[in-house]
Design a protein around this motif. Structure first.
Motif, mmCIF file in Angstrom:
data_model
loop_
_atom_site.group_PDB
_atom_site.id
_atom_site.type_symbol
_atom_site.label_atom_id
_atom_site.label_comp_id
_atom_site.label_asym_id
_atom_site.label_seq_id
_atom_site.Cartn_x
_atom_site.Cartn_y
_atom_site.Cartn_z
ATOM 1 N N GLN A 1 -49.233 80.853 -19.693
ATOM 2 C CA GLN A 1 -48.954 79.423 -19.639
ATOM 3 C C GLN A 1 -47.544 79.116 -19.141
ATOM 4 O O GLN A 1 -47.265 77.976 -18.735
ATOM 5 C CB GLN A 1 -49.140 78.782 -21.021
ATOM 6 C CG GLN A 1 -50.561 78.855 -21.560
ATOM 7 C CD GLN A 1 -50.752 80.026 -22.504
ATOM 8 O OE1 GLN A 1 -50.096 81.059 -22.328
ATOM 9 N NE2 GLN A 1 -51.612 79.884 -23.501
ATOM 10 N N ALA B 1 -54.400 73.909 -24.222
ATOM 11 C CA ALA B 1 -53.931 74.758 -23.123
ATOM 12 C C ALA B 1 -52.899 75.772 -23.585
ATOM 13 O O ALA B 1 -52.770 76.862 -23.005
ATOM 14 C CB ALA B 1 -53.349 73.897 -22.014
ATOM 15 N N LEU B 2 -52.156 75.443 -24.638
ATOM 16 C CA LEU B 2 -51.131 76.349 -25.144
ATOM 17 C C LEU B 2 -51.610 77.186 -26.326
ATOM 18 O O LEU B 2 -50.831 77.915 -26.937
ATOM 19 C CB LEU B 2 -49.888 75.557 -25.556
ATOM 20 C CG LEU B 2 -49.117 74.878 -24.416
ATOM 21 C CD1 LEU B 2 -47.984 74.025 -24.967
ATOM 22 C CD2 LEU B 2 -48.574 75.906 -23.430
ATOM 23 N N ILE C 1 -50.426 80.977 -27.380
ATOM 24 C CA ILE C 1 -49.179 81.376 -26.735
ATOM 25 C C ILE C 1 -48.293 82.072 -27.769
ATOM 26 O O ILE C 1 -48.250 81.688 -28.945
ATOM 27 C CB ILE C 1 -48.465 80.139 -26.132
ATOM 28 C CG1 ILE C 1 -47.370 80.568 -25.164
ATOM 29 C CG2 ILE C 1 -47.900 79.229 -27.214
ATOM 30 C CD1 ILE C 1 -46.783 79.414 -24.363
ATOM 31 N N LEU D 1 -41.674 75.786 -19.550
ATOM 32 C CA LEU D 1 -42.735 74.778 -19.446
ATOM 33 C C LEU D 1 -42.143 73.503 -18.852
ATOM 34 O O LEU D 1 -41.951 72.498 -19.548
ATOM 35 C CB LEU D 1 -43.352 74.489 -20.819
ATOM 36 C CG LEU D 1 -44.065 75.643 -21.528
ATOM 37 C CD1 LEU D 1 -44.438 75.234 -22.958
ATOM 38 C CD2 LEU D 1 -45.319 76.081 -20.759
#
Length: 438
Positions: free
Chosen positions: A138, A254-255, A258, A327
């Motif tokens: 990511q 989406a994360l 992580i 990010l």
């Protein structure tokens, strides 16, 4: 205590050290335990563990703490604690602009992991952007000059949920709780004279009541000196900044998974919390102290909301840079739920787990979490049980009571290698509060 498991025990503080102690005492057969906290609920807003998450990494420069953290990790994997542990891995790096002190510290942590018989197989070296993205796809920033290592053994704990869960267990086991400003605030320890000197007979609370006890355990973190003034400047209230970004459901998803992203010269952040969609970030630095000119002792500022709602400019700049490197789509997002998290710091970051001198071994102090204590939550109470054993003494030199010989307000935490930056007085950052909003 003559080995009696029925005599009354008072624990002051319903944070990580206090709740862990209550749990181990109950499991060992003690039946008369009362916990006091001035917060209205658990997790208490006064606890440094009243937070989304804490890093669970065993690698330390000191092998003693490495092995201790590995022991704690095993406990986090048991049914009682497993719901609050998430093994996402720990991506530990420095940026290309990091000062040498940060680089050297990183290398010592890496060496500790790579040379340990349990941890070594989990460690992956990282020397380029592509190396890092293989472990955290990511991260689509430039990662300028980033290098370090990834440890798959590590992860994070959900601290607030863990406190809440153990609190429920303790309630079910018969532990009594007095929570709230009036009934839960302990004003003083009450002593009486005995043939061997003074010993406690209980505590007084803000509502004027005296609660009898044969043993009083002080687990009030950064406020330890307010009840045990003998600790003096040995325990220093210190804080670091905490901030969050509010994400959408899609961004959180989406994360998911992580690892902890940690740049030793900038700061770190965690996997977003799926319940609240909050991404927690913390900047690196020397921290903030609040030294009283008259006493020389640092205690958290009052009232509690004095530490809430602002982020020092220097810290915000570090977090913005951290996000731009990793990010970039989030780099300009507003920070929410900003605050200073106060904890109990000591020289060398060692805990204090010992009897208070001249208390006839009737008062124990648990303090000095030093920003790395929560990972030990499942096993802290076992250290108290050891103190209550036949020897009634702390055998670990690092955790023994130490005379207060530290110069007040000196910011001695700067000498700890893993803290990059200079300690600042709280009064010197308060002026920025009015310039920021929640």
């Amino acid at each position: 205590m003559a080995g009696s498991r029925q005599w009354p025990i008072v624990i002051v503080g319903a944070g990580a050290f206090g709740l862990s102690t209550a749990l181990h005492l109950i499991q060992d057969g003690y039946t008369n335990i009362t916990v006091f906290d001035r917060g209205d609920e658990v997790p208490s807003p006064y606890s440094a563990a009243n937070d989304l998450n804490k890093i669970m990494r065993p690698e330390y420069e000191d092998p003693f703490y490495t092995n201790l953290a590995i022991e704690a990790m095993a406990a986090w994997k048991t049914p009682l604690f497993a719901p609050y542990f998430h093994r996402t891995g720990f991506l530990h790096c420095v940026s290309g602009k990091a000062e040498q002190r940060a680089k050297d510290t990183l290398q010592r942590f890496r060496k500790a992991a790579e040379s340990h018989p349990i941890l070594s197989k989990f460690v992956v070296p990282l020397s380029s952007r592509s190396d890092i993205q293989e472990q955290a796809w990511q991260l689509d920033g430039d990662l300028p000059g980033w290098h370090g290592y990834f440890n798959r053994f590590d992860g994070y704990t959900h601290s607030a949920d863990a406190l809440r869960g153990i609190y429920r267990v303790l309630q079910g086991c018969g532990v009594r709780f007095f929570l709230g400003e009036s009934v839960g605030t302990v004003n003083s320890i009450v002593y009486e004279q005995s043939p061997n000197g003074k010993r406690t007979k209980g505590v007084t609370t803000k509502d004027g009541k005296i609660h009898a006890a044969e043993l009083v355990i002080i687990a009030t973190g950064a406020k330890a000196a307010s009840l045990v003034p003998e600790v003096g400047t040995t325990v220093e209230a210190k804080s670091w900044s905490v901030a969050h970004i509010q994400l959408t459901d899609e961004e959180t998803s989406a994360l998911r998974g992580i690892p902890i992203i940690y740049a030793r010269d900038l700061g770190f952040y965690f996997e977003p919390d799926p319940k609240t969609n909050l991404l927690k970030l913390c900047p690196m630095g020397g921290g903030y102290i609040n030294t009283n000119k008259e006493t020389g002792i640092s205690l958290p500022p009052e009232p509690m909301n004095a530490s809430v709602g602002f982020l020092p400019k220097e810290d915000e700049a570090k977090l913005r840079e951290l996000l731009r490197h990793t990010l970039p789509a989030l780099a300009d997002r507003p920070f929410v739920k900003k605050s200073l998290c106060w904890f109990a710091d000591t020289v060398g970051s060692h805990f204090i787990i010992d009897y208070v001198p001249n208390s006839s071994k009737s008062v124990i102090i648990l303090s000095g979490d030093s920003g790395h204590g929560f990972k030990m939550f499942p096993i802290v109470g076992s250290w108290v049980l050891a103190l209550l054993g036949p020897q009634k003494a702390q055998s670990n030199e690092q955790w023994k009571w130490k005379s207060s010989k530290v110069k007040a307000g000196s910011g001695w935490g700067d000498v700890v290698s893993w803290r990059v930056g200079t300690t600042t007085e709280y009064k010197d950052i308060r002026r920025f509060k009015a310039e920021s909003k929640l």
